[in-house]
Design a protein around this motif. Structure first.
Motif, mmCIF file in Angstrom:
data_model
loop_
_atom_site.group_PDB
_atom_site.id
_atom_site.type_symbol
_atom_site.label_atom_id
_atom_site.label_comp_id
_atom_site.label_asym_id
_atom_site.label_seq_id
_atom_site.Cartn_x
_atom_site.Cartn_y
_atom_site.Cartn_z
ATOM 1 N N THR A 47 -2.221 2.725 7.546
ATOM 2 C CA THR A 47 -2.086 2.043 6.260
ATOM 3 C C THR A 47 -1.381 0.695 6.363
ATOM 4 N N VAL A 48 -0.570 0.495 7.404
ATOM 5 C CA VAL A 48 0.148 -0.770 7.519
ATOM 6 C C VAL A 48 -0.811 -1.928 7.784
ATOM 7 N N LYS A 49 -1.968 -1.644 8.356
ATOM 8 C CA LYS A 49 -2.970 -2.692 8.587
ATOM 9 C C LYS A 49 -3.456 -3.273 7.255
ATOM 10 N N ASN A 50 -3.681 -2.411 6.268
ATOM 11 C CA ASN A 50 -4.098 -2.887 4.945
ATOM 12 C C ASN A 50 -2.997 -3.718 4.296
ATOM 13 N N PHE A 51 -1.755 -3.258 4.425
ATOM 14 C CA PHE A 51 -0.646 -4.009 3.865
ATOM 15 C C PHE A 51 -0.530 -5.374 4.528
ATOM 16 N N LYS A 52 -0.662 -5.416 5.833
ATOM 17 C CA LYS A 52 -0.554 -6.675 6.572
ATOM 18 C C LYS A 52 -1.644 -7.651 6.129
ATOM 19 N N MET A 53 -2.862 -7.159 5.913
ATOM 20 C CA MET A 53 -3.951 -8.006 5.453
ATOM 21 C C MET A 53 -3.670 -8.519 4.039
ATOM 22 N N HIS A 54 -3.231 -7.640 3.149
ATOM 23 C CA HIS A 54 -2.904 -8.037 1.778
ATOM 24 C C HIS A 54 -1.764 -9.061 1.783
ATOM 25 N N PHE A 55 -0.766 -8.825 2.588
ATOM 26 C CA PHE A 55 0.376 -9.721 2.692
ATOM 27 C C PHE A 55 -0.071 -11.112 3.132
ATOM 28 N N GLY A 56 -0.992 -11.179 4.069
ATOM 29 C CA GLY A 56 -1.510 -12.460 4.550
ATOM 30 C C GLY A 56 -2.222 -13.240 3.469
ATOM 31 N N TYR A 57 -2.912 -12.547 2.569
ATOM 32 C CA TYR A 57 -3.614 -13.220 1.483
ATOM 33 C C TYR A 57 -2.662 -13.811 0.451
ATOM 34 N N ILE A 58 -1.570 -13.135 0.187
ATOM 35 C CA ILE A 58 -0.693 -13.597 -0.888
ATOM 36 C C ILE A 58 0.479 -14.419 -0.414
ATOM 37 N N GLN A 59 0.773 -14.455 0.856
ATOM 38 C CA GLN A 59 1.966 -15.149 1.335
ATOM 39 C C GLN A 59 1.904 -16.643 1.057
ATOM 40 N N ASN A 60 0.759 -17.262 1.164
ATOM 41 C CA ASN A 60 0.672 -18.704 1.005
ATOM 42 C C ASN A 60 1.141 -19.224 -0.359
ATOM 43 N N ASP A 89 8.953 -4.018 -2.235
ATOM 44 C CA ASP A 89 9.691 -2.854 -2.739
ATOM 45 C C ASP A 89 9.146 -1.585 -2.084
ATOM 46 N N PHE A 90 10.010 -0.916 -1.337
ATOM 47 C CA PHE A 90 9.647 0.296 -0.609
ATOM 48 C C PHE A 90 10.127 1.561 -1.322
ATOM 49 N N ASP A 91 10.518 1.448 -2.582
ATOM 50 C CA ASP A 91 11.113 2.563 -3.311
ATOM 51 C C ASP A 91 10.176 3.771 -3.419
ATOM 52 N N LYS A 92 8.883 3.533 -3.504
ATOM 53 C CA LYS A 92 7.928 4.633 -3.691
ATOM 54 C C LYS A 92 7.214 5.029 -2.396
ATOM 55 N N VAL A 93 7.696 4.520 -1.266
ATOM 56 C CA VAL A 93 7.131 4.909 0.033
ATOM 57 C C VAL A 93 7.723 6.266 0.400
ATOM 58 N N THR A 94 6.851 7.240 0.601
ATOM 59 C CA THR A 94 7.306 8.605 0.871
ATOM 60 C C THR A 94 7.521 8.880 2.347
ATOM 61 N N GLU A 95 6.839 8.121 3.195
ATOM 62 C CA GLU A 95 6.936 8.353 4.638
ATOM 63 C C GLU A 95 6.656 7.051 5.361
ATOM 64 N N MET A 96 7.404 6.813 6.454
ATOM 65 C CA MET A 96 7.208 5.600 7.230
ATOM 66 C C MET A 96 7.389 5.956 8.703
ATOM 67 N N ASP A 97 6.437 5.567 9.538
ATOM 68 C CA ASP A 97 6.564 5.895 10.959
ATOM 69 C C ASP A 97 7.025 4.684 11.772
ATOM 70 N N ALA A 98 7.252 4.902 13.053
ATOM 71 C CA ALA A 98 7.784 3.860 13.936
ATOM 72 C C ALA A 98 6.829 2.683 14.072
ATOM 73 N N SER A 99 5.524 2.933 14.070
ATOM 74 C CA SER A 99 4.571 1.829 14.202
ATOM 75 C C SER A 99 4.604 0.939 12.965
ATOM 76 N N ALA A 100 4.839 1.518 11.802
ATOM 77 C CA ALA A 100 4.956 0.723 10.582
ATOM 78 C C ALA A 100 6.213 -0.134 10.632
ATOM 79 N N LYS A 122 8.660 -5.443 11.269
ATOM 80 C CA LYS A 122 9.581 -6.316 11.991
ATOM 81 C C LYS A 122 8.837 -7.529 12.542
ATOM 82 N N GLU A 123 7.650 -7.312 13.060
ATOM 83 C CA GLU A 123 6.824 -8.395 13.580
ATOM 84 C C GLU A 123 6.433 -9.374 12.459
ATOM 85 N N MET A 124 6.051 -8.826 11.303
ATOM 86 C CA MET A 124 5.704 -9.663 10.155
ATOM 87 C C MET A 124 6.914 -10.481 9.700
ATOM 88 N N TYR A 125 8.068 -9.845 9.632
ATOM 89 C CA TYR A 125 9.281 -10.532 9.211
ATOM 90 C C TYR A 125 9.611 -11.668 10.176
#
Length: 92
Positions: free
Chosen positions: A22-35, A43-54, A59-62
């Protein structure tokens, strides 16, 4: 559960599971709106689970955005976990 991404102005809200798939979709969406926005809050308040690859991808995006002088802010109850991971990152 899939990842749902919603945006209001310069705040992106994530809901669901943030993992390698799922992080691939977020990264793509982030790229579209960052400009258009100089600064963003994720906001990560509603994220129920996050793995090490995410966490690694976030961190790479930041790091990439910080090098362009466009770092994003992290909010929500999971933000402490994310900031702890960033703490040991060499951005420069």
């Amino acid at each position: 559960m899939a990842l749902t991404i919603t945006q209001q102005d310069n705040t992106i809200t994530l809901e669901g599971i943030l993992n390698a798939a799922t992080v691939k979709n977020f990264k793509m969406h982030f790229g579209y709106i960052q400009n258009p926005f100089r600064s963003l809050t994720v906001d990560f308040d509603k994220v129920t689970e996050m793995d090490a690859s995410a966490l690694f991808t976030l961190k790479e995006m930041y790091r990439n955005e910080a090098l362009k002088s466009n770092p994003f802010f992290v909010a929500g109850y999971r933000s402490e976990e994310i900031y702890e991971d960033y703490q040991f990152s060499n951005i420069a």
